[in-house]
Design a protein around this motif. Structure first.
Motif, PDB file in Angstrom:
ATOM      1  N   ASP A 109       0.167  -1.228  -0.411  1.00 34.27           N
ATOM      2  CA  ASP A 109       0.263  -0.141  -0.016  1.00 34.27           C
ATOM      3  C   ASP A 109       0.496   0.896   0.279  1.00 34.27           C
ATOM      4  OD1 ASP A 109      -1.804  -1.576   0.166  1.00 34.27           O
ATOM      5  OD2 ASP A 109      -2.799  -1.374   2.127  1.00 34.27           O
ATOM      6  N   MET A 110       2.034   0.899   0.735  1.00 32.29           N
ATOM      7  CA  MET A 110       2.281   2.431   1.087  1.00 32.29           C
ATOM      8  C   MET A 110       3.872   2.207  -0.483  1.00 32.29           C
ATOM      9  SD  MET A 110       6.570   2.816   1.617  1.00 32.29           S
ATOM     10  CE  MET A 110       7.247   4.329   2.017  1.00 32.29           C
ATOM     11  N   LEU A 111       4.021   1.862  -1.382  1.00 33.95           N
ATOM     12  CA  LEU A 111       4.753   1.936  -2.997  1.00 33.95           C
ATOM     13  C   LEU A 111       3.779   2.372  -3.279  1.00 33.95           C
ATOM     14  CD1 LEU A 111       7.425  -1.314  -2.630  1.00 33.95           C
ATOM     15  CD2 LEU A 111       7.376   1.159  -1.830  1.00 33.95           C
ATOM     16  N   THR A 112       1.958   1.815  -3.158  1.00 28.93           N
ATOM     17  CA  THR A 112       1.182   2.373  -4.340  1.00 28.93           C
ATOM     18  C   THR A 112       1.155   3.906  -4.060  1.00 28.93           C
ATOM     19  OG1 THR A 112       0.560  -0.147  -4.396  1.00 28.93           O
ATOM     20  CG2 THR A 112      -0.708   2.181  -4.925  1.00 28.93           C
ATOM     21  N   ASP A 113       0.877   3.917  -2.870  1.00 29.20           N
ATOM     22  CA  ASP A 113       0.147   5.820  -2.731  1.00 29.20           C
ATOM     23  C   ASP A 113       2.123   6.297  -3.456  1.00 29.20           C
ATOM     24  OD1 ASP A 113      -1.341   5.349  -2.133  1.00 29.20           O
ATOM     25  OD2 ASP A 113      -1.069   4.955   0.459  1.00 29.20           O
ATOM     26  N   PHE A 145       2.990  12.939  -0.339  1.00 30.18           N
ATOM     27  CA  PHE A 145       3.334  12.080  -0.059  1.00 30.18           C
ATOM     28  C   PHE A 145       4.474  11.911   0.742  1.00 30.18           C
ATOM     29  CE2 PHE A 145       6.712   8.977   0.255  1.00 30.18           C
ATOM     30  CZ  PHE A 145       5.203   6.976   0.564  1.00 30.18           C
ATOM     31  N   VAL A 146       3.992  11.633   2.444  1.00 30.95           N
ATOM     32  CA  VAL A 146       5.222  11.679   3.662  1.00 30.95           C
ATOM     33  C   VAL A 146       5.851  10.524   4.166  1.00 30.95           C
ATOM     34  CG1 VAL A 146       5.990  13.195   5.025  1.00 30.95           C
ATOM     35  CG2 VAL A 146       4.640  14.106   3.897  1.00 30.95           C
ATOM     36  N   PHE A 147       6.970  10.408   4.224  1.00 25.55           N
ATOM     37  CA  PHE A 147       7.337   9.055   4.274  1.00 25.55           C
ATOM     38  C   PHE A 147       8.705   9.690   5.890  1.00 25.55           C
ATOM     39  CE2 PHE A 147      11.360   6.277   4.637  1.00 25.55           C
ATOM     40  CZ  PHE A 147      10.739   4.766   5.372  1.00 25.55           C
ATOM     41  N   CYS A 148       8.312   8.871   6.820  1.00 19.68           N
ATOM     42  CA  CYS A 148       9.264   9.335   7.951  1.00 19.68           C
ATOM     43  C   CYS A 148       9.482   8.529   9.042  1.00 19.68           C
ATOM     44  CB  CYS A 148       8.284  10.760   8.759  1.00 19.68           C
ATOM     45  SG  CYS A 148       9.261  11.196  10.372  1.00 19.68           S
ATOM     46  N   PHE A 149      10.571   8.787   9.132  1.00 24.37           N
ATOM     47  CA  PHE A 149      11.454   6.872   9.659  1.00 24.37           C
ATOM     48  C   PHE A 149      12.631   7.306  10.847  1.00 24.37           C
ATOM     49  CE2 PHE A 149      14.907   3.938  10.669  1.00 24.37           C
ATOM     50  CZ  PHE A 149      14.623   3.060  11.031  1.00 24.37           C
ATOM     51  N   CYS A 206      -2.941  14.313   1.540  1.00 24.90           N
ATOM     52  CA  CYS A 206      -1.599  13.510   1.506  1.00 24.90           C
ATOM     53  C   CYS A 206      -1.028  12.112   2.659  1.00 24.90           C
ATOM     54  CB  CYS A 206      -0.239  14.565   2.761  1.00 24.90           C
ATOM     55  SG  CYS A 206       1.573  13.948   2.405  1.00 24.90           S
ATOM     56  N   ALA A 207      -0.634  11.220   1.390  1.00 25.65           N
ATOM     57  CA  ALA A 207      -0.491   9.666   2.541  1.00 25.65           C
ATOM     58  C   ALA A 207       1.214   9.947   3.724  1.00 25.65           C
ATOM     59  CB  ALA A 207      -0.199   9.257   1.060  1.00 25.65           C
ATOM     60  N   CYS A 208       0.422  10.227   4.937  1.00 23.15           N
ATOM     61  CA  CYS A 208       1.891  10.190   5.602  1.00 23.15           C
ATOM     62  C   CYS A 208       2.249   9.288   6.262  1.00 23.15           C
ATOM     63  CB  CYS A 208       1.413  11.318   6.232  1.00 23.15           C
ATOM     64  SG  CYS A 208       2.558  12.278   7.697  1.00 23.15           S
ATOM     65  N   PHE A 209       3.674   8.642   6.133  1.00 24.66           N
ATOM     66  CA  PHE A 209       3.860   7.517   7.147  1.00 24.66           C
ATOM     67  C   PHE A 209       4.776   7.544   7.905  1.00 24.66           C
ATOM     68  CE2 PHE A 209       1.784   5.967   3.027  1.00 24.66           C
ATOM     69  CZ  PHE A 209       1.314   4.489   3.095  1.00 24.66           C
ATOM     70  N   THR A 210       4.518   7.100   9.177  1.00 26.14           N
ATOM     71  CA  THR A 210       6.146   7.449   9.776  1.00 26.14           C
ATOM     72  C   THR A 210       6.044   6.610  10.674  1.00 26.14           C
ATOM     73  OG1 THR A 210       3.981   8.016  11.169  1.00 26.14           O
ATOM     74  CG2 THR A 210       4.638   9.805  10.804  1.00 26.14           C
ATOM     75  N   LEU A 211       7.075   6.114  10.586  1.00 29.44           N
ATOM     76  CA  LEU A 211       7.914   4.596  10.825  1.00 29.44           C
ATOM     77  C   LEU A 211       8.430   4.810  12.540  1.00 29.44           C
ATOM     78  CD1 LEU A 211       7.481   4.476   7.684  1.00 29.44           C
ATOM     79  CD2 LEU A 211       8.436   2.009   8.226  1.00 29.44           C
ATOM     80  N   SER A 212       8.554   3.744  13.261  1.00 25.96           N
ATOM     81  CA  SER A 212       9.837   3.757  13.803  1.00 25.96           C
ATOM     82  C   SER A 212      10.074   2.080  13.847  1.00 25.96           C
ATOM     83  CB  SER A 212       8.905   3.729  15.822  1.00 25.96           C
ATOM     84  OG  SER A 212       9.956   3.435  16.559  1.00 25.96           O
ATOM     85  N   LEU A 213      11.232   1.736  14.734  1.00 19.32           N
ATOM     86  CA  LEU A 213      11.887   0.763  14.401  1.00 19.32           C
ATOM     87  C   LEU A 213      11.741  -0.700  15.881  1.00 19.32           C
ATOM     88  CD1 LEU A 213      14.095  -0.521  12.870  1.00 19.32           C
ATOM     89  CD2 LEU A 213      15.689  -0.046  14.455  1.00 19.32           C
ATOM     90  N   GLY A 214      11.369  -1.994  15.452  1.00 19.47           N
ATOM     91  CA  GLY A 214      11.014  -2.938  16.812  1.00 19.47           C
ATOM     92  C   GLY A 214      10.189  -2.850  17.461  1.00 19.47           C
TER      93      GLY A 214
END
Length: 618
Positions: free
Chosen positions: A230-234, A443-447, A578-586
């Protein structure tokens, strides 16, 4: 009366409750050692000790009282003279408030030797009583009393178990120069008048609110895994993109950095070839803005991505560098260089002290903050040392400071309040991107792998890039009805309701149905219509009012707005799709929307995003 009684003799005052935690025997023994070492003071000073009795029925307290009486007798028998009398005046009784204040104001030295004490108000009362005294007295306070953390810089601190040190402090206090007495008193008195009980209550409530806010803002459960497809589609259909990535965690996981020395660790931090090419392709795309962040120094970030056309935000995003430039720009302009001087030296001293005593730890000094890492330390020992670091910081250099302590994963940082990552990222975006560009972001990607205190960066991005203006009108209400012109008969349409308001127009409110109760329904009689009006009220209605009811639009033509109804154009302009994806680790609790289990997944994701760019964007 006190002046007549003691004359020119120096008065050393001790006021304590008769308790084994107050260290009264230690005080008497130290005073006896002082008289043994300086017999000339036997006739020139006197120790006035007031011991308020407590728990007289407890055998331990009875033995303590007998021990104190024996020490008083020994000192008086050894150092008493006919001319001056006894060197110790001991009282097993309480004292009135007026007499106590007079004794406070007359005493030249206050001697407090508590073995364990929560705060000890005697020290505060003694300092306050010397406000208008020409030559203020000297406070000698035990380092085990709570007041020593606040008044210690304006007093002589002693360890009551070290009798020789306490005896020397008594001699130093009696022989202290007038200017030194005044300097110590001024510092202590300034603290007493500033940090009142009201100030303490306000500070406590503020800390309590911050703790509750931090607890409530954390998500109650671990976020789900990132929906990869889904994220790659956006991403594939987006036209204006923003990528913010905490690159160090992608390159060198925390578990890999541990158990390695600093020299080997620096050799491990490098960009794999595939990831370098992917970031280069993303950064060269004219419709994509890439920001690389880290808590490490600007030098470390330059070594990793210095040759890439990306925004570099180092030192917790306090400074950043534009693509292709070499100069670093501060994002914390309101913090002056001198603001950290009050706590930086003390904090660096604490960090250095524990670095020397914690194998595998190191200190990193930055422009706006100072960090202590224990990556390579054994976990149990490192955790215990970290707790000790926090105790020393809060009780030492940060006791009266506005600095902020940030506890991270195997690290502790001290910084000004204006250095939160969310605030710095927002300043960077508003400074480098125009409002029109922020509106066009789809589109926003935040890791980010950050401490809990810095997780506001996720909410900051969602708020900044999804809602630009207040969707309500100036009065804070949604418009209920709006008239559209352009046809012979103007039609009324419902605008989107405010979330707390009902989603449809009530028929009663439209027809002005009176609130009176209708008559009882007779057997076999049909119930009245929904727009029924009592007959008695209809007779009293004026014809213009009835005509106005007829002139209202039909309720059937009023379509209530639902979740699927299109939003009016004037309101949709205020929202950014805006498609906003916020990610964390673990797999841990966080305010991010999604999580990835391993940093290598982030590397693969960035490479996949680069591969889906148009072939012409290189």
């Amino acid at each position: 009366m006190l002046k007549e009684q003691y004359g020119d003799r120096k008065v050393i005052l001790g006021i304590d409750r008769l308790d084994y935690t107050k260290g009264i025997p230690h005080k008497l023994m130290a005073f006896g050692i002082f008289l043994d070492q300086h017999p000339e003071w036997s006739s020139n000073c006197v120790l006035v000790q007031l011991a308020v009795p407590s728990r007289r029925d407890v055998p331990e307290y009875q033995r303590l009282q007998r021990q104190v009486h024996e020490l008083v007798g020994q000192i008086s028998g050894k150092h008493s003279t006919i001319e001056s009398g006894v060197p110790v005046i001991y009282m097993d009784a309480s004292m009135s408030h007026s007499d106590l204040v007079a004794l406070y104001a007359f005493a030249d030295v206050a001697l407090i030797t508590s073995l364990r004490d929560g705060m000890n108000l005697v020290s505060y009362e003694y300092v306050a009583s010397h406000r208008n005294r020409e030559l203020p007295g000297v406070l000698i306070i035990s380092e085990f009393a709570g007041a020593a953390q606040s008044l210690g810089a304006g007093a002589l601190r002693v360890n009551p178990w070290n009798l020789q040190d306490t005896a020397k402090a008594i001699y130093d206090a009696l022989e202290m120069a007038p200017e030194d007495r005044t300097a110590l008193h001024n510092f202590a008195y300034q603290y007493v008048i500033e940090h009142t009980s009201q100030k303490w209550a306000e500070t406590f409530m503020q800390s309590l609110q911050e703790a509750c806010s931090d607890l409530m803002e954390v998500t109650a459960s671990v976020p789900p895994l990132l929906p990869y497809e889904d994220m790659l589609t956006d991403w594939s259909v987006s036209t204006k993109n923003l990528i913010i990535v905490d690159l160090l965690e992608c390159l060198v996981p925390a578990k890999t950095r541990r158990h390695t020395n600093a020299r080997r660790r620096s050799n491990m931090v490098h960009l794999p070839g595939e990831l370098h090419d992917g970031l280069l392709k993303l950064a060269n795309n004219p419709d994509t803005t890439v920001i690389v962040t880290t808590d490490k120094s600007r030098h470390t970030l330059e070594e990793i991505v210095g040759n890439l056309p990306v925004f570099c935000a180092a030192e917790g995003c306090c400074v950043y560098r534009r693509p292709g430039e070499t100069s670093w720009i501060p994002l914390v302009e309101d913090v002056q260089a001198s603001s950290g001087e009050e706590w930086r030296e003390g904090v660096e001293g604490v960090f250095t002290y524990f670095r020397e005593r914690t194998p595998g730890s190191y200190v990193e000094k930055q422009e706006y903050q100072c960090r202590w890492y224990w990556d390579n330390a054994q976990f149990d020992f490192g955790s215990a040392q970290a707790r000790e670091v926090l105790i020393h910081l809060w009780a030492g250099p940060l006791v009266n400071s506005e600095a902020e302590v940030v506890v991270g994963d195997r690290s502790i940082a001290v910084r000004p309040h204006a250095c939160s990552r969310g605030a710095c990222i927002e300043r960077l975006l508003r400074r480098e991107l125009r409002d029109s560009e922020l509106r066009q972001m789809d589109f926003v990607f935040c890791f980010a792998v950050v401490s809990h205190r810095d997780e506001d960066v996720f909410e900051t991005l969602e708020t900044l890039l999804t809602l630009h203006d207040d969707p309500y009108d100036e009065e804070g209400e949604w418009p209920t009805l709006r008239e559209e012109s352009g046809s012979e008969t103007s039609s009324m349409q419902c605008s989107p309701p405010r979330p707390a308001a009902p989603s449809r127009l009530s028929p009663d409110s439209a027809l002005h149905t009176p609130p009176e109760q209708p008559p009882l329904v007779q057997p076999g009689e049909e119930p009245p219509a929904y727009d029924w009006v009592p007959k008695a009220q209809q007779e009293h209605m004026e014809p213009p009012f009835l005509e106005s009811l007829d002139a209202l639009p039909e309720l059937a033509n009023l379509q209530p707005t639902t979740a699927d109804s299109p939003m009016p154009s004037d309101l949709s302009d205020r929202f950014n799709d805006c498609a906003c994806f916020t990610l964390s680790l673990g797999m841990k609790k966080t305010k991010a929307q999604h999580t990835l289990p391993h940093p290598y997944h982030v590397q693969n994701l960035l490479c996949a995003m680069a591969s889906r760019l148009p072939q012409g964007d290189t």
